[in-house]
Scaffold this motif. Structure first.
Motif, PDB file in Angstrom:
ATOM      1  N   ALA A 187      -2.836  -2.849  -4.620  1.00  0.00           N
ATOM      2  CA  ALA A 187      -4.187  -2.464  -4.207  1.00  0.00           C
ATOM      3  C   ALA A 187      -4.792  -1.432  -5.140  1.00  0.00           C
ATOM      4  N   VAL A 194      -5.891  -6.083  -3.515  1.00  0.00           N
ATOM      5  CA  VAL A 194      -6.159  -5.796  -2.109  1.00  0.00           C
ATOM      6  C   VAL A 194      -5.982  -7.067  -1.277  1.00  0.00           C
ATOM      7  N   ALA A 198      -3.126  -7.709   1.613  1.00  0.00           N
ATOM      8  CA  ALA A 198      -3.463  -8.074   2.990  1.00  0.00           C
ATOM      9  C   ALA A 198      -2.677  -9.303   3.436  1.00  0.00           C
ATOM     10  N   THR A 234      -1.425   1.325   2.945  1.00  0.00           N
ATOM     11  CA  THR A 234      -2.034   0.732   1.752  1.00  0.00           C
ATOM     12  C   THR A 234      -3.504   1.126   1.628  1.00  0.00           C
ATOM     13  N   LEU A 235      -4.240   1.052   2.735  1.00  0.00           N
ATOM     14  CA  LEU A 235      -5.660   1.421   2.701  1.00  0.00           C
ATOM     15  C   LEU A 235      -5.839   2.903   2.392  1.00  0.00           C
ATOM     16  N   SER A 238      -5.721   3.596  -1.318  1.00  0.00           N
ATOM     17  CA  SER A 238      -6.700   3.004  -2.234  1.00  0.00           C
ATOM     18  C   SER A 238      -8.147   3.145  -1.790  1.00  0.00           C
ATOM     19  N   ALA A 239      -8.378   3.418  -0.491  1.00  0.00           N
ATOM     20  CA  ALA A 239      -9.754   3.466   0.004  1.00  0.00           C
ATOM     21  C   ALA A 239     -10.557   4.586  -0.639  1.00  0.00           C
TER      22      ALA A 239
END
Length: 600
Positions: A187, A194, A198, A234-235, A238-239
């Protein structure tokens, strides 16, 4: 698999040393972003790099790749900065090219591992899959450039392997941590990571439901919880970039609209569905399969055009038939696959579909159709092609697989020779090509250059021989392990020996259609229809040879369910075209799968 990965690394390294620095325009953007990232800066897509820092870096281009997260560029910036501090900045640039080559080679080893998981009873087919994927001329060429695609390909390949292992063997703490870590890295490499993260994290829920213990609701709840926790991690990693930079700057999580506006790209007319099957679009993708140097198509002018056309047709037709036979073989035996293997195939095919639709959508919006956008799905392509190439058993399968890979290597050699020796190859319009590694060696001491090339060629041939031998050894001895009765439909006796199913005729028709499409690709429209008819006839012969069984047709053949004499009923066949097994559950070829009782 290691031999063919090493062979691909040799060819790609030769490309890396032969292609003039910054000939592909994207290299300026990637290198410029790496120099900025290592200095702690993430510039917008319309920023200009400092082209004076590295010789031959292009002036006037922008850093249009800064819509990708900076993780990879922080790593790539280190050798660039060290080489710059040592006073040899171009050395850092070549280090990045060779690092990309190494990452792609590792990716092909992971593709081989993924193919083993897709075809667990057919290790020979898995080795063929690695060879088919690792010798695509376009991939061998692009791997020698400073792109982020090769690095993302390797990470996504590792992510797919981790997800496949979880689907087949169940959930453990180590596997969850590994899968989550790879998802985080993917990601933070580029936007496509990404989507891969997912899909692969969703496999945790499926695997827990399949392999866990307890009631269905409890298993499903635990699986969804694991996937959710991994997804949140993960989010969270990278978010900050996709929201804090892309969304804030460009009103888009991916930044794609800003890129299209920067390059004055307008959306194409028509719909996405039309784009997916547009013949011109498909021709463009297939033309890239043979490799090109950006907008300058590689066509070896010193070879007869007819030879190039015949070679392209040979590979194209064999590829089309192999893929079609592979799809048909796998679909016929899909219901016999263990659940974990079937889910791995669903993951592989679904991932390819996601990439293909996403690329078509980007092109429909005005983007460029680059085949490297499908690179992360090369494992699916290799597995399906290998299933078709090896469908006829050991001898024919080994010959078909090795011959196809040989054809691709010949095409790659033509492209490499053209890149190295074509005098008109320039770094920019009107400027002479820089005197790069292989050219400098040849210009200074031709004898030494020849010796280097001979050594490289000998090493490549040795690796190819090791790989070809492994294909022969790993394919089963019994050709019939790949030839199983159809579980449905009916058979018709042909010449009293062979029998063909109606679905095989349908496959032959599709193969003929592919031959006609290849004719259209060559713009030979007037001969497309005759070739289509001829293709159906040839396709029927080929698919009959690959899918029929060498048994007399039973007298008064009725709707099948009944297998030919001397063969097991279709429901009891363990060695099918789909799983490639040569025997029963105990592993003994020809056994009934039940332990015989001894006498009283």
């Amino acid at each position: 698999m290691g031999a063919v990965a090493g062979l691909s690394a040799l060819i790609s390294a030769a490309h890396a040393l032969a292609i003039p620095p910054f000939l592909p325009p994207d290299e300026t953007a990637h290198v410029g972003y790496a120099l900025n990232a290592v200095a702690g800066d993430i510039p917008p897509v319309d920023a200009k790099p400092n082209a004076s820092r590295i010789p031959h870096m292009r002036e006037g281009l922008s850093l249009w790749v800064t819509n990708h997260p900076p993780l990879l560029y922080l790593v790539l910036g280190v050798p660039l900065r060290l080489a710059e501090m040592a006073g040899v900045p171009l050395l850092g640039f070549y280090a990045l090219r060779l690092a990309g080559v190494a990452s792609v080679a590792v990716g092909y080893l992971l593709v081989g591992w993924f193919a083993v998981l897709l075809l667990p009873q057919r290790p020979g087919a898995a080795v063929v899959a690695t060879g088919v994927a690792a010798t695509v001329p376009y991939s061998l060429h692009v791997a020698g450039m400073v792109y982020n695609d090769g690095f993302a390909f390797a990470v996504v390949a590792a992510l797919l392997v981790a997800a496949a292992v979880v689907l087949q063997r169940g959930v453990t703490t180590t596997r969850v941590v590994t899968l989550t870590g790879l998802a985080v890295v993917a990601a933070n490499l580029r936007v496509v990571g990404v989507a891969a993260a997912a899909g692969c994290l969703g496999c945790l829920a499926v695997a827990q439901l399949l392999h866990g213990r307890g009631p269905v609701a409890a298993r499903l709840g635990r699986g969804v919880g694991l996937a959710a926790v991994s997804g949140v991690v993960t989010l969270a990693s990278s978010a900050w970039f996709y929201v804090g930079f892309n969304l804030a700057r460009y009103d888009s999580l991916t930044g794609a609209p800003a890129l299209l506006e920067l390059h004055d790209r307008a959306p194409h007319t028509g719909t996405l569905a039309e784009r997916l099957v547009d013949p011109a679009y498909l021709r463009e993708l297939m033309s890239q399969y043979w490799a090109r140097v950006e907008a300058d198509a590689v066509s070896a002018s010193y070879l007869p055009e007819a030879l190039l056309v015949v070679g392209r047709w040979a590979i194209g037709v064999v590829l089309a038939v192999a893929v079609l036979v592979g799809v048909w073989r796998l679909s016929r035996g899909a219901w016999r696959q263990p659940a974990g293997v079937a889910l791995c195939w669903a993951l592989a095919v679904g991932w390819f579909a996601v990439l293909y639709v996403a690329m078509a959508d980007f092109v429909q919006a005005g983007g460029g159709p680059h085949l490297r956008y499908l690179w992360p799905a090369v494992g699916t392509y290799g597995g399906v092609a290998a299933a078709g190439l090896t469908a006829a058993g050991r001898r024919a399968g080994a010959v078909a697989g090795v011959a196809f890979v040989g054809l691709q290597l010949v095409a790659a050699a033509i492209v490499l020779a053209e890149v190295v020796w074509r005098p008109t190859l320039t770094a920019a319009p009107g400027e002479p090509a820089p005197d790069v590694a292989l050219r400098a060696l040849a210009a200074g001491t031709p004898a030494a250059a020849g010796a280097v090339l001979v050594v490289l060629a000998a090493a490549g041939l040795a690796l190819a021989a090791v790989w070809a031998r492994s294909v022969w050894v790993l394919l089963p001895d019994d050709d019939r392990t790949y030839l199983a009765a159809s579980p449905s439909g009916w058979t018709v006796g042909v010449a009293g020996r062979w029998h063909v199913r109606p679905a095989d005729v349908a496959l032959a028709t599709v193969a003929g259609t592919a031959a006609g499409w290849v004719a259209a690709y060559e713009h030979a429209i007037p001969v497309s229809l005759p070739l289509l008819v001829a293709g159906v006839a040839v396709g029927a012969a080929i698919t009959s040879a690959l899918t029929c069984r060498s048994h007399p047709a039973p007298p008064g053949s009725t709707p099948s369910g009944s297998a030919p004499p001397g063969s097991a009923p279709s429901g009891a066949v363990a060695g099918t075209a789909a799983d490639g097994g040569g025997g029963d559950q105990s592993g003994r070829p020809g056994s009934s799968g039940q332990r015989r009782r001894r006498g009283p």
